[in-house]
Design an enzyme around this catalytic site. Structure first.
Site, PDB file in Angstrom:
ATOM      1  CB  THR A  29      -0.935   0.000   1.231  1.00  0.00           C
ATOM      2  OG1 THR A  29      -1.665  -1.228   1.262  1.00  0.00           O
ATOM      3  CG2 THR A  29      -1.908   1.159   1.175  1.00  0.00           C
ATOM      4  CD  GLN A 244      -0.684 -12.326   1.004  1.00  0.00           C
ATOM      5  OE1 GLN A 244      -1.523 -12.048   1.853  1.00  0.00           O
ATOM      6  NE2 GLN A 244       0.295 -11.499   0.677  1.00  0.00           N
TER       7      GLN A 244
END
Length: 672
Positions: A29, A244
């Site tokens: 992020t 993931q």
């Protein structure tokens, strides 16, 4: 900016397609935010033509907030932070003619899907809810794979053919009502951009730089949308982690990462392996486990934090014993380390596993917070309001009409409604418009006709109100329809009534904020936004940060979160991995799922399994998960008999009861 080498490399790579393989806890992020700032401030990109896509409104809002917090540049407010579906909605709204959709279209939910499919299948499978749910699954799957009803030839020799026939009828039916389902928000724009050169070029000009977060979770239709939106200079950044990818049941395709190599030969791949979250031992365990999966790109997480303590593996005699040992361990650990309850998370594969866990937590007076609570939009009182909004927006919405005709109670019975339905069907009119037809007097008694007419005038009053002053209408809709008075007149508990009223106020306040922020003046746009928010599953219930609670949730729900201490329970064949006899692809995804769980832990990790488990009312012996045996032996400790080693007891604080038990055992052993 305190960035490491690979983070800087990812931010500065501007010209060309870029894939950032960002491992868990590697600061993805942070990279996306700094890259957007870099594009605007240093590379002179037009902020109005920068689009950052993610999967949830919450993630998009948080990204927007963090950017404004980091930089005070006024230009950055023009960057578009959006979900895939809200971008799809934007494309649909601007391309109504090309898509042959009327302006006042509305989104249907899963409940209405079942309602429509029941009509379509007639008596063949009408009462078979499993068939209907399977049909819903297949329709969503095909749309995610960009299969239109016209491509039925693909299924001629396939067992799915019976479902595909109903898919054709379903599409015809919802389009005749000018309705779309949630999958259409990506499905329709992706096909339109692929097949219509003019529209594709128009949208390519609108986007100079595209950034996508959680790229590994994209399905085929989302990948196609990304592919078609890219301009000729192919400047984009996709951020994700193939390890993931845990949402194949939603249509996510890990192979989309591999497709990039084929579709963009000059793709630049940058790996981010420096994990800032977890101890070295936790990362070593995670790396060793996930190395059993196939990879096209090599990645190995590392940490500069301390190596950390061994991973404890706890064994329970049955699920209750497993839960008790976990909770006792947690209590001891908390007392010794002076930690808070919200430092701990207990993760599990499926929600049913939480039942015993919650029971034992309550028995021990330990507060917990469960992410498996009903979603805010699933509350009955919110649903009622939504159906009112839908009917106000579209008076042909028979589904919403039937949902609220007796909310609040109007004593309009089934016989009256059946007469209304028959008349509407014969005259090819909506239920709502049929009320105003004089001929209906022949069919329905004056008393019930008056009740229907009152409802008709009420909805028309609200339509005028929302067209002239939507903000004020939101404030006054509850007293106008008499909803709060109806709640208070019910025989419900006062506490329940107040909770429902609070939920309604929160919902209406949120919609008012959306109306003000987006300055949406037209009725269709406003109601489409409400419809979209419902599907986005935003939870507006505010959590009290002062209430310290153990977090319990599924492994899927834990993605993106982090906790100091993590327990993963139920590591048994058939539970984790779920359906251990399934294909290798399934086991690979289950391995990615536990990898996600492991990498949520910052300081310590604890795993557990049960020797027996009740299934379908019968006691069954279980086998420890294969994943436990894939972990490095030096980093794990199988504490079957003595969970509290001498090393642990060298800590400052002890749990008195546990200390007494150990002393008793030693006395008994020495015959004292």
């Amino acid at each position: 900016m305190n960035l490491n080498f690979n983070q800087k490399k990812a931010i500065n790579y501007i010209k060309g397609p870029c894939l950032i393989l960002a491992g868990a806890g590697s600061g993805k992020t942070k990279v996306i935010i700094n890259k957007i700032i870099h594009l605007v401030k240093n590379c002179n990109f037009n902020p109005k033509k920068i689009f950052a896509l993610t999967f949830t409104n919450k993630a998009a809002t948080e990204m927007k907030y963090k950017i404004f917090k980091k930089s005070n540049s006024r230009k950055l407010r023009y960057v578009t932070f959006s979900t895939f579906h809200s971008l799809g909605l934007k494309i649909i709204n601007s391309e109504l003619k090309n898509l042959q959709i009327e302006k006042n279209f509305f989104l249907i939910n899963e409940e209405e899907k079942i309602f429509i499919l029941k009509k379509i299948v007639h008596n063949n499978f009408k009462r078979n809810i499993f068939f209907l749910k399977k049909l819903v699954f297949f329709i969503s799957k095909w749309k995610n794979e960009l299969l239109t009803p016209e491509k039925i030839d693909v299924f001629k020799k396939n067992s799915e053919i019976i479902f595909f026939n109903y898919y054709q009828l379903y599409q015809i039916y919802i389009r005749s009502l000018n309705k779309l389902d949630f999958d259409d928000l990506i499905f329709l724009p992706a096909i339109l951009l692929k097949e219509n050169l003019h529209v594709r070029n128009k949208w390519k000009k609108k986007i100079n730089y595209l950034l996508v977060d959680e790229y590994q979770d994209t399905n085929l239709s989302q990948y196609e949308l990304i592919k078609q939106l890219n301009s000729k200079n192919l400047n984009f950044t996709l951020v994700g982690d193939d390890d993931q990818s845990i949402y194949s049941w939603r249509g996510a395709k890990p192979k989309n990462i591999f497709l990039l190599n084929k579709d963009f030969p000059n793709l630049k791949v940058i790996t981010m392996e420096h994990n800032y979250r977890s101890s070295g031992r936790i990362l070593h365990v995670a790396n060793t486990l996930i190395s059993n999966n196939p990879h096209i790109f090599y990645k190995k997480l590392f940490s500069k934090l301390e190596y950390g303590s061994q991973i404890q593996i706890l064994e329970g005699e049955d699920e209750r014993d497993e839960a008790k040992k976990i909770i006792n361990f947690l209590k001891n650990h908390q007392l010794r380390n002076e930690t808070k309850y919200d430092d701990y998370a207990i993760l599990y594969r499926s929600n049913y596993q939480s039942k015993m866990l919650k029971t034992v937590l309550l028995e021990n007076n330990i507060p917990y917070d469960s992410s498996s609570k009903n979603l805010f939009f699933h509350n009955t009182e919110i649903k009622h309001l939504i159906y009112y909004f839908r009917l106000i927006a579209n008076q042909n919405d028979n589904f919403s009409f039937l949902k609220i005709i007796n909310i609040p109670s109007r004593r309009i019975g089934i016989k009256t409604l059946n007469k209304l339905k028959n008349w509407a069907k014969i005259n090819k009119k909506s239920l709502f418009s049929s009320i105003n037809e004089l001929n209906i007097k022949i069919k329905i008694k004056e008393y019930f006709l008056k009740k229907l007419k009152d409802f008709y005038y009420l909805i028309n009053k609200l339509i005028i109100f929302f067209n002239t002053n939507p903000l004020q209408a939101l404030k006054e809709i509850i007293p106008i329809i008499g909803y709060e008075d109806w709640l208070k007149s019910s025989k419900k508990n006062e506490e329940i009534i107040q909770k429902k009223i609070k939920n309604i106020n929160n919902f209406l306040n949120t919609l008012s904020k959306i109306l003000i922020e987006n300055t949406m003046q037209s009725k269709p746009d406003f109601f489409k936004m409400i419809s979209y928010l419902i599907y986005s599953e935003i939870n507006y219930q505010k959590k009290n940060k002062n209430n310290q609670k153990v977090q319990i949730m599924t492994l899927h729900a834990s993605k993106g979160l982090e906790f100091s201490y993590v327990f993963i329970i139920g590591l048994e064949e058939g539970i984790l991995p779920y359906n251990s006899m399934e294909s290798k692809n399934t086991v690979d995804e289950e391995r990615r799922l536990i990898y996600v769980g492991i990498t949520r832990a910052k300081k310590e990790l604890f795993l557990s399994y049960s020797k027996t488990r009740k299934m379908y009312g019968k006691k069954k012996y279980t086998v420890p998960s294969r994943f436990l045996f894939e972990l490095p032996k030096k980093d794990i400790c199988w504490d079957k008999k003595n969970f509290f080693s001498k090393k642990i007891f060298s800590k400052k604080f002890f749990h008195i009861q546990n200390l007494k038990n150990i002393i008793k055992k030693k006395l008994k052993k020495n015959n004292i």
